[in-house]
Design an enzyme around this catalytic site. Sequence first.
Site, PDB file in Angstrom:
ATOM      1  N   SER A 140      67.780  70.415  61.511  1.00 47.00           N
ATOM      2  CA  SER A 140      68.020  70.626  60.083  1.00 47.00           C
ATOM      3  C   SER A 140      68.434  72.079  59.909  1.00 47.00           C
ATOM      4  CB  SER A 140      66.697  70.369  59.336  1.00 47.00           C
ATOM      5  OG  SER A 140      66.731  70.912  58.036  1.00 47.00           O
ATOM      6  N   TYR A 153      57.426  72.049  57.830  1.00 46.43           N
ATOM      7  CA  TYR A 153      58.668  71.324  58.180  1.00 46.43           C
ATOM      8  C   TYR A 153      59.616  72.263  58.927  1.00 46.43           C
ATOM      9  CZ  TYR A 153      63.005  68.632  57.586  1.00 46.43           C
ATOM     10  OH  TYR A 153      64.180  67.945  57.812  1.00 46.43           O
ATOM     11  N   LYS A 157      61.202  71.850  62.811  1.00 50.26           N
ATOM     12  CA  LYS A 157      62.621  71.759  63.162  1.00 50.26           C
ATOM     13  C   LYS A 157      63.021  72.911  64.096  1.00 50.26           C
ATOM     14  CE  LYS A 157      63.560  67.861  61.163  1.00 50.26           C
ATOM     15  NZ  LYS A 157      63.902  66.665  61.948  1.00 50.26           N
TER      16      LYS A 157
HETATM   17  N1  LIG Z   1      68.009  64.221  54.139  1.00 51.16           N
HETATM   18  C1  LIG Z   1      68.166  65.494  54.427  1.00 51.16           C
HETATM   19  O1  LIG Z   1      68.498  66.288  53.547  1.00 51.16           O
HETATM   20  C2  LIG Z   1      67.967  65.988  55.858  1.00 51.16           C
HETATM   21  C3  LIG Z   1      68.437  67.271  56.151  1.00 51.16           C
HETATM   22  C4  LIG Z   1      68.287  67.764  57.443  1.00 51.16           C
HETATM   23  C5  LIG Z   1      67.676  67.004  58.412  1.00 51.16           C
HETATM   24  N2  LIG Z   1      67.226  65.753  58.106  1.00 51.16           N
HETATM   25  C6  LIG Z   1      66.578  65.001  59.186  1.00 51.16           C
HETATM   26  O2  LIG Z   1      67.261  63.786  59.399  1.00 51.16           O
HETATM   27  C7  LIG Z   1      66.361  62.783  59.878  1.00 51.16           C
HETATM   28  C8  LIG Z   1      66.501  61.538  59.021  1.00 51.16           C
HETATM   29  O3  LIG Z   1      66.144  61.881  57.693  1.00 51.16           O
HETATM   30  P1  LIG Z   1      66.613  61.051  56.397  1.00 51.16           P
HETATM   31  O4  LIG Z   1      67.102  62.022  55.422  1.00 51.16           O
HETATM   32  O5  LIG Z   1      67.434  59.912  56.794  1.00 51.16           O
HETATM   33  O6  LIG Z   1      65.162  60.590  55.897  1.00 51.16           O
HETATM   34  P2  LIG Z   1      64.625  59.188  55.378  1.00 51.16           P
HETATM   35  O7  LIG Z   1      63.256  59.452  54.895  1.00 51.16           O
HETATM   36  O8  LIG Z   1      65.633  58.552  54.478  1.00 51.16           O
HETATM   37  O9  LIG Z   1      64.580  58.332  56.738  1.00 51.16           O
HETATM   38  C9  LIG Z   1      63.707  58.686  57.784  1.00 51.16           C
HETATM   39  C10 LIG Z   1      63.387  57.435  58.560  1.00 51.16           C
HETATM   40  O10 LIG Z   1      62.462  57.774  59.616  1.00 51.16           O
HETATM   41  C11 LIG Z   1      61.399  56.850  59.592  1.00 51.16           C
HETATM   42  N3  LIG Z   1      60.184  57.436  60.157  1.00 51.16           N
HETATM   43  C12 LIG Z   1      59.404  58.418  59.621  1.00 51.16           C
HETATM   44  N4  LIG Z   1      58.345  58.627  60.423  1.00 51.16           N
HETATM   45  C13 LIG Z   1      58.466  57.773  61.480  1.00 51.16           C
HETATM   46  C14 LIG Z   1      57.682  57.528  62.633  1.00 51.16           C
HETATM   47  N5  LIG Z   1      56.529  58.178  62.850  1.00 51.16           N
HETATM   48  N6  LIG Z   1      58.109  56.591  63.515  1.00 51.16           N
HETATM   49  C15 LIG Z   1      59.274  55.909  63.295  1.00 51.16           C
HETATM   50  N7  LIG Z   1      60.041  56.079  62.212  1.00 51.16           N
HETATM   51  C16 LIG Z   1      59.639  57.010  61.318  1.00 51.16           C
HETATM   52  C17 LIG Z   1      61.223  56.499  58.117  1.00 51.16           C
HETATM   53  O11 LIG Z   1      60.485  55.313  57.928  1.00 51.16           O
HETATM   54  C18 LIG Z   1      62.687  56.379  57.689  1.00 51.16           C
HETATM   55  O12 LIG Z   1      63.205  55.107  57.992  1.00 51.16           O
HETATM   56  C19 LIG Z   1      64.975  63.418  59.837  1.00 51.16           C
HETATM   57  O13 LIG Z   1      64.624  63.870  61.137  1.00 51.16           O
HETATM   58  C20 LIG Z   1      65.146  64.584  58.883  1.00 51.16           C
HETATM   59  O14 LIG Z   1      64.227  65.613  59.124  1.00 51.16           O
HETATM   60  C21 LIG Z   1      67.363  65.222  56.847  1.00 51.16           C
END
Ligand SMILES: NC(=O)c1ccc[n+]([C@@H]2O[C@H](COP(=O)([O-])OP(=O)(O)OC[C@H]3O[C@@H](n4cnc5c(N)ncnc54)[C@H](O)[C@@H]3O)[C@@H](O)[C@H]2O)c1
Length: 247
Positions: A140, A153, A157
């Site tokens: 991230s 968080y 990361k």
């Molecule tokens: N959305 C953003 O702005 C953003 C920005 C930077 C990085 N990210 C990263 O991208 C990745 C995906 O995020 P997203 O935005 O799609 O979030 P989201 O919450 O929409 O999806 C995350 C998914 O991971 C699953 N999950 C969470 N804990 C889990 C576990 N212990 N075991 C298995 N599955 C698990 C959730 O159920 C969900 O399906 C994450 O690692 C997040 O940190 C997101």
Amino acid sequence: MKKQVVMITGALAGIGRATALAFANEGANLIISGRKPEIGEALIKEIRGLGIDAEFVLADVRKEEEVKKLIEKTVKRFGRIDVAINNAGTEGKHASLIDETIENYSSTFDTNVLGTFLCLKYELKVMLPQGSGCIINLSSAAGQKGFLGAGLYVATKHAVEGLTKSAALEAAPANVRVNAVAPGPVETGMLDRFTGDPENKKNFLTTIPLQRAALPEEVAQTIVFLASDKAPYITGQIIGIDGGFLA
Ligand SMILES: NC(=O)c1ccc[n+]([C@@H]2O[C@H](COP(=O)([O-])OP(=O)(O)OC[C@H]3O[C@@H](n4cnc5c(N)ncnc54)[C@H](O)[C@@H]3O)[C@@H](O)[C@H]2O)c1
């Protein structure tokens, strides 16, 4: 990516789901993993509707036995793993560090750091002897700078980026590449929870040079590129997808 074996964790929502569909559109064989069987089976139905061979495997990345089984089932089903996307993640609970708790530390670190480590461990156990493969972790913009109210968080990361670089060094002699993508804000449930309410979200997005969040599909496209034979010399890198946020 035709017939390449691709495994994605946390694939039932947001970036993971968009990435699963992007690889499906490329003709890959897919193992999608997550914690909610009904949502998983519905996504599998959608992906099979595209003519893709796909399977859902229940796995919580915090649990070593479940991660081990996820990798074993992938190999049993398709014979190998070409691409692994370690996407499952949580934003944890927002608080200043003086108000943070060990419970929140554990739940955030267990998913984002322990989960990524366990996935790397069992994926590399397959890919190193295989002599090929590509792993992409989800970092991230918070892997490169601090965010007020999100210290834990941010720390997770930063750790994901350290794991990515070390894994890349271990894996390179076996022709296995390990990279991470580092999105800025992406239109998913996580961004809505992260920003709290629509007004805060709008204000946050004005700080992004491109003046908007990324779509999950835009992150997926970069992940597919990194996994493809168009990126054979890219390893140990953290690829920003942040609309200029860190510029
Ligand atoms: N959305 C953003 O702005 C953003 C920005 C930077 C990085 N990210 C990263 O991208 C990745 C995906 O995020 P997203 O935005 O799609 O979030 P989201 O919450 O929409 O999806 C995350 C998914 O991971 C699953 N999950 C969470 N804990 C889990 C576990 N212990 N075991 C298995 N599955 C698990 C959730 O159920 C969900 O399906 C994450 O690692 C997040 O940190 C997101």
